[in-house]
Scaffold this motif. Structure first.
Motif, PDB file in Angstrom:
ATOM      1  N   TYR A   1      16.196  -7.479   1.912  1.00 10.39           N
ATOM      2  CA  TYR A   1      15.471  -6.395   1.243  1.00 10.39           C
ATOM      3  C   TYR A   1      15.247  -5.221   2.195  1.00 10.39           C
ATOM      4  CZ  TYR A   1      14.852 -10.441  -1.610  1.00 10.39           C
ATOM      5  OH  TYR A   1      15.121 -11.549  -2.359  1.00 10.39           O
ATOM      6  N   GLY A   2      15.775  -5.338   3.399  1.00  6.52           N
ATOM      7  CA  GLY A   2      15.520  -4.371   4.460  1.00  6.52           C
ATOM      8  C   GLY A   2      16.337  -3.104   4.415  1.00  6.52           C
ATOM      9  N   ASN A   3      17.224  -2.979   3.444  1.00  9.11           N
ATOM     10  CA  ASN A   3      18.035  -1.763   3.329  1.00  9.11           C
ATOM     11  C   ASN A   3      17.818  -1.038   2.009  1.00  9.11           C
ATOM     12  OD1 ASN A   3      19.323  -2.015   5.852  1.00  9.11           O
ATOM     13  ND2 ASN A   3      20.611  -3.625   5.013  1.00  9.11           N
ATOM     14  N   ILE A   4      16.750  -1.362   1.330  1.00  9.02           N
ATOM     15  CA  ILE A   4      16.506  -0.716   0.033  1.00  9.02           C
ATOM     16  C   ILE A   4      16.277   0.779   0.226  1.00  9.02           C
ATOM     17  CG2 ILE A   4      14.930  -0.556  -1.917  1.00  9.02           C
ATOM     18  CD1 ILE A   4      14.651  -3.588  -1.823  1.00  9.02           C
ATOM     19  N   ILE A   5      15.375   1.127   1.123  1.00  7.21           N
ATOM     20  CA  ILE A   5      15.185   2.541   1.451  1.00  7.21           C
ATOM     21  C   ILE A   5      15.942   2.794   2.752  1.00  7.21           C
ATOM     22  CG2 ILE A   5      13.540   4.333   2.151  1.00  7.21           C
ATOM     23  CD1 ILE A   5      11.596   3.241   0.203  1.00  7.21           C
TER      24      ILE A   5
ATOM     25  N   ARG B   1       7.400   7.592   1.398  1.00  8.76           N
ATOM     26  CA  ARG B   1       8.688   6.881   1.424  1.00  8.76           C
ATOM     27  C   ARG B   1       9.089   6.546   2.862  1.00  8.76           C
ATOM     28  NH1 ARG B   1      12.261   7.454  -2.959  1.00  8.76           N
ATOM     29  NH2 ARG B   1      13.975   7.681  -1.481  1.00  8.76           N
ATOM     30  N   ALA B   2       8.851   7.472   3.779  1.00  8.47           N
ATOM     31  CA  ALA B   2       9.149   7.213   5.188  1.00  8.47           C
ATOM     32  C   ALA B   2       8.290   6.058   5.707  1.00  8.47           C
ATOM     33  CB  ALA B   2       8.921   8.476   6.025  1.00  8.47           C
TER      34      ALA B   2
ATOM     35  N   GLN C   1       0.829  -1.213   0.000  1.00  7.65           N
ATOM     36  CA  GLN C   1       0.000   0.000   0.000  1.00  7.65           C
ATOM     37  C   GLN C   1       0.854   1.251   0.000  1.00  7.65           C
ATOM     38  OE1 GLN C   1      -3.427   0.325  -0.386  1.00  7.65           O
ATOM     39  NE2 GLN C   1      -2.822   2.450  -0.674  1.00  7.65           N
ATOM     40  N   SER C   2       1.962   1.237   0.726  1.00  7.71           N
ATOM     41  CA  SER C   2       2.837   2.408   0.780  1.00  7.71           C
ATOM     42  C   SER C   2       3.487   2.673  -0.573  1.00  7.71           C
ATOM     43  CB  SER C   2       3.902   2.221   1.865  1.00  7.71           C
ATOM     44  OG  SER C   2       3.289   2.157   3.136  1.00  7.71           O
ATOM     45  N   VAL C   3       3.876   1.618  -1.268  1.00  4.59           N
ATOM     46  CA  VAL C   3       4.426   1.797  -2.626  1.00  4.59           C
ATOM     47  C   VAL C   3       3.324   2.304  -3.556  1.00  4.59           C
ATOM     48  CG1 VAL C   3       5.495   0.647  -4.618  1.00  4.59           C
ATOM     49  CG2 VAL C   3       6.264   0.092  -2.294  1.00  4.59           C
ATOM     50  N   LEU C   4       2.118   1.781  -3.402  1.00 10.44           N
ATOM     51  CA  LEU C   4       0.983   2.254  -4.195  1.00 10.44           C
ATOM     52  C   LEU C   4       0.718   3.735  -3.915  1.00 10.44           C
ATOM     53  CD1 LEU C   4      -1.289   1.504  -6.181  1.00 10.44           C
ATOM     54  CD2 LEU C   4      -2.678   0.872  -4.200  1.00 10.44           C
ATOM     55  N   ASP C   5       0.858   4.156  -2.658  1.00  8.91           N
ATOM     56  CA  ASP C   5       0.681   5.571  -2.315  1.00  8.91           C
ATOM     57  C   ASP C   5       1.694   6.443  -3.050  1.00  8.91           C
ATOM     58  OD1 ASP C   5      -1.389   4.872  -0.611  1.00  8.91           O
ATOM     59  OD2 ASP C   5      -0.189   5.068   1.218  1.00  8.91           O
ATOM     60  N   VAL C   6       2.963   5.996  -3.111  1.00  5.38           N
ATOM     61  CA  VAL C   6       3.986   6.737  -3.869  1.00  5.38           C
ATOM     62  C   VAL C   6       3.573   6.828  -5.331  1.00  5.38           C
ATOM     63  CG1 VAL C   6       6.365   6.642  -4.739  1.00  5.38           C
ATOM     64  CG2 VAL C   6       5.910   6.215  -2.319  1.00  5.38           C
ATOM     65  N   ASN C   7       3.080   5.722  -5.877  1.00  8.98           N
ATOM     66  CA  ASN C   7       2.634   5.682  -7.271  1.00  8.98           C
ATOM     67  C   ASN C   7       1.510   6.695  -7.506  1.00  8.98           C
ATOM     68  OD1 ASN C   7       2.218   4.672  -9.961  1.00  8.98           O
ATOM     69  ND2 ASN C   7       0.574   3.400  -9.182  1.00  8.98           N
ATOM     70  N   GLN C   8       0.528   6.705  -6.626  1.00 12.72           N
ATOM     71  CA  GLN C   8      -0.610   7.610  -6.798  1.00 12.72           C
ATOM     72  C   GLN C   8      -0.185   9.073  -6.638  1.00 12.72           C
ATOM     73  OE1 GLN C   8      -3.245   5.759  -3.960  1.00 12.72           O
ATOM     74  NE2 GLN C   8      -4.198   4.490  -5.529  1.00 12.72           N
TER      75      GLN C   8
ATOM     76  N   ASP D   1      18.932   7.753   5.327  1.00 16.79           N
ATOM     77  CA  ASP D   1      19.536   8.892   4.624  1.00 16.79           C
ATOM     78  C   ASP D   1      18.690   9.326   3.427  1.00 16.79           C
ATOM     79  OD1 ASP D   1      21.641   9.035   6.391  1.00 16.79           O
ATOM     80  OD2 ASP D   1      23.056   7.983   5.075  1.00 16.79           O
ATOM     81  N   SER D   2      18.135   8.355   2.680  1.00 17.30           N
ATOM     82  CA  SER D   2      17.320   8.732   1.518  1.00 17.30           C
ATOM     83  C   SER D   2      16.020   9.387   1.955  1.00 17.30           C
ATOM     84  CB  SER D   2      17.067   7.539   0.600  1.00 17.30           C
ATOM     85  OG  SER D   2      16.187   6.608   1.182  1.00 17.30           O
ATOM     86  N   VAL D   3      15.441   8.937   3.077  1.00 12.92           N
ATOM     87  CA  VAL D   3      14.230   9.566   3.608  1.00 12.92           C
ATOM     88  C   VAL D   3      14.551  10.990   4.066  1.00 12.92           C
ATOM     89  CG1 VAL D   3      12.508   9.496   5.464  1.00 12.92           C
ATOM     90  CG2 VAL D   3      13.107   7.397   4.242  1.00 12.92           C
ATOM     91  N   ALA D   4      15.644  11.142   4.807  1.00  5.28           N
ATOM     92  CA  ALA D   4      16.044  12.475   5.296  1.00  5.28           C
ATOM     93  C   ALA D   4      16.355  13.414   4.142  1.00  5.28           C
ATOM     94  CB  ALA D   4      17.249  12.355   6.224  1.00  5.28           C
ATOM     95  N   SER D   5      17.018  12.906   3.122  1.00  3.59           N
ATOM     96  CA  SER D   5      17.356  13.723   1.956  1.00  3.59           C
ATOM     97  C   SER D   5      16.088  14.206   1.253  1.00  3.59           C
ATOM     98  CB  SER D   5      18.230  12.924   0.987  1.00  3.59           C
ATOM     99  OG  SER D   5      18.478  13.647  -0.172  1.00  3.59           O
ATOM    100  N   CYS D   6      15.122  13.314   1.123  1.00  2.00           N
ATOM    101  CA  CYS D   6      13.847  13.679   0.505  1.00  2.00           C
ATOM    102  C   CYS D   6      13.184  14.792   1.313  1.00  2.00           C
ATOM    103  CB  CYS D   6      12.940  12.457   0.426  1.00  2.00           C
ATOM    104  SG  CYS D   6      11.384  12.731  -0.415  1.00  2.00           S
TER     105      CYS D   6
END
Length: 174
Positions: free
Chosen positions: A156-160, A136-137, A78-85, A163-168
């Protein structure tokens, strides 16, 4: 007549370019969403996929999960779908801004009116950018929970990353 050919060429390019493109691509392609399936592509590990019902498949193997893990996988999806939407909404706002700018130019609107319209669109984009960072967070939060509760998900736990969340989030501050 020249414009009709140009428009036809642009439409053909857009149609060809849209073939086989994921709906969502994040983290340099490590997370994609296409045809209702979230795919994870971590470096050095087999691809994994998650569907909307929370089924996790790694490589060719469906992973057995309990109810809590399935719920987390559904939240991840759902969170990935939210990014998509949110991305689609940003595209609509951007297209509207472009159309409005062209219309304003053709109609000869004042620079002040053109700037006001651009500012309004920019404000909408800023709100959507902040929402996308929050989405993303949310993925990062669920990703961390899955990594601790489901051993098969750990690679798969380090994909996001944090640092990438903070940068965003830094990029969307005023």
């Amino acid at each position: 007549m020249k414009y009709q050919r140009t428009i036809l060429l642009l439409a053909a390019c857009a149609a060809v370019g849209a073939c086989n493109i994921p709906d969502t691509t994040m983290e340099n392609g490590a997370i994609t969403m296409k045809d209702g399936i979230v795919s994870l592509h971590p470096e050095g590990n087999p691809d994994a996929s998650i569907n909307e019902s929370g089924q996790l498949q790694i490589g060719d193997k469906v992973v057995t999960v309990n109810a809590a893990q399935r719920g987390l996988l559904m939240l991840y999806y759902q969170s990935v779908l939210d990014v998509n939407q949110t991305g689609k909404e940003m595209g609509r706002v951007g297209a509207k801004m472009g159309g409005e700018a062209l219309k304003n130019k053709i109609e000869g609107k004042s620079d002040a009116q053109q700037n006001a319209d651009a500012q309004h669109g920019g404000d909408q984009m800023k709100v959507l950018s902040q929402k996308m960072c929050q989405d993303r967070a949310n993925i990062k939060t669920v990703q961390d929970q899955l990594s601790t509760q489901l051993a098969e998900f750990k690679p798969y736990g380090n994909i996001i990353t944090q640092d990438s969340v903070a940068s965003c989030q830094d990029n969307t501050k005023p």
